[in-house]
Scaffold this active site. Structure first.
Site, mmCIF file in Angstrom:
data_model
loop_
_atom_site.group_PDB
_atom_site.id
_atom_site.type_symbol
_atom_site.label_atom_id
_atom_site.label_comp_id
_atom_site.label_asym_id
_atom_site.label_seq_id
_atom_site.Cartn_x
_atom_site.Cartn_y
_atom_site.Cartn_z
ATOM 1 N N PRO A 77 0.777 -1.374 0.244
ATOM 2 C CA PRO A 77 -0.293 0.038 0.075
ATOM 3 C C PRO A 77 0.795 1.302 -0.088
ATOM 4 C CG PRO A 77 0.353 -0.907 2.224
ATOM 5 C CD PRO A 77 0.742 -1.806 1.324
ATOM 6 N N GLU A 78 2.112 1.207 -0.260
ATOM 7 C CA GLU A 78 2.924 2.519 -0.026
ATOM 8 C C GLU A 78 2.424 3.502 -0.905
ATOM 9 O OE1 GLU A 78 5.872 -1.061 0.849
ATOM 10 O OE2 GLU A 78 4.052 -0.667 -0.336
ATOM 11 N N VAL A 79 2.309 3.357 -2.353
ATOM 12 C CA VAL A 79 1.665 4.444 -3.064
ATOM 13 C C VAL A 79 0.574 5.343 -2.488
ATOM 14 C CG1 VAL A 79 2.685 3.298 -5.274
ATOM 15 C CG2 VAL A 79 0.280 2.935 -4.474
#
Length: 257
Positions: free
Chosen positions: A137-139
């Site tokens: 989920p970094e983006v």
């Protein structure tokens, strides 16, 4: 009995080393102390002659939620040198998993997200409960899943990797199997028992052959076919001269006669 080595619980039973990420209150988020403790535990398991396989799991409901949010906040004000050291520490963990002689199994229950998903995929095998969830989920917070990208790319196709990295969505255990990220799904209620049965299989095969096979598999990844075969020749010769091979051949010939 498990020993609390800072943020990682360590125990050995019947040839199985159990390494448990022990920050359940933080969903086993990865920080400097936990990564260092996990590296120490892996080296310890590797040095114990009776250990045949290592299992990495998470205490509590989740395997690991990824980087610690408090640690991430600090990175925005840290120096370049500090951020380099922090990123390299995680890189060293991923490389260490491949360097140890032991098979390393990630036992995933709950969520394995971001760096936690990268940690699971860095292991030699991933066994998951049916309710497990995986994702990067970094983006969604404007961050790049840079440290896990190379690991993900080794485990799945370019198209699948792009989707996971850029949409930031979670996938189910069934989807993770289809993507090539998970070896097999274990029964929710009998998870620990099925995990033990699977891990104990490594007690019935040659530890030296496993170690050499693991080394050759990873070393030949980026080689040309000719160079990969040359490496195979070298390992073949080493295997032929091992004690395990000598005893195995003797046992095989006795059975035939």
């Amino acid at each position: 009995m498990a020993e609390d080595n800072s943020k990682v619980l360590y125990s050995v039973d019947g040839g199985i080393a159990r390494l448990t990420l022990n920050r359940p209150e933080k969903r086993n988020a990865l920080n400097e102390e936990l990564i260092a403790a996990l590296k120490d535990a892996l080296r310890r398991a590797n040095d114990e002659a009776d250990v045949r396989v290592a299992i990495v799991s998470g205490a509590g409901a989740d395997f690991s939620s990824g980087a610690d949010l408090a640690a991430l906040q600090k990175t925005s004000t840290a120096t370049v040198a500090e951020n380099l050291a922090d990123a390299r520490s995680l890189m060293e963990l991923f490389l260490l998993i491949r360097a140890v002689r032991l098979p390393v199994i990630a036992a995933v229950r709950g969520r394995a997200l971001a760096g936690g998903c990268g940690l699971a995929l860095a292991c030699d095998m991933v066994l998951a409960s049916r309710s497990a969830r995986f994702g990067f989920p970094e983006v969604r917070i404007g961050f790049v899943p840079a440290m896990v990208m190379a690991i993900l790319r080794l485990n799945t196709s370019e198209k699948r990797a792009f989707e996971l990295l850029t949409l930031g969505t979670e996938i189910s255990a069934d989807e993770a199997v289809a993507y090539g990220l998970v070896n097999r799904i274990l029964d929710e209620e009998a998870f620990d028992d099925e995990l033990d049965v699977f891990a104990h299989q490594f007690e019935r095969v040659s530890s030296s052959a496993i170690s050499l096979s693991k080394r050759l598999l990873y070393e030949t990844h980026a080689l040309t076919l000719k160079d990969a075969l040359e490496s195979g020749v070298d390992i073949n010769v080493v295997a032929r001269m091992s004690e395990d091979f000598r005893l195995g051949i003797e046992g095989f010939l006795k059975k035939r006669s």
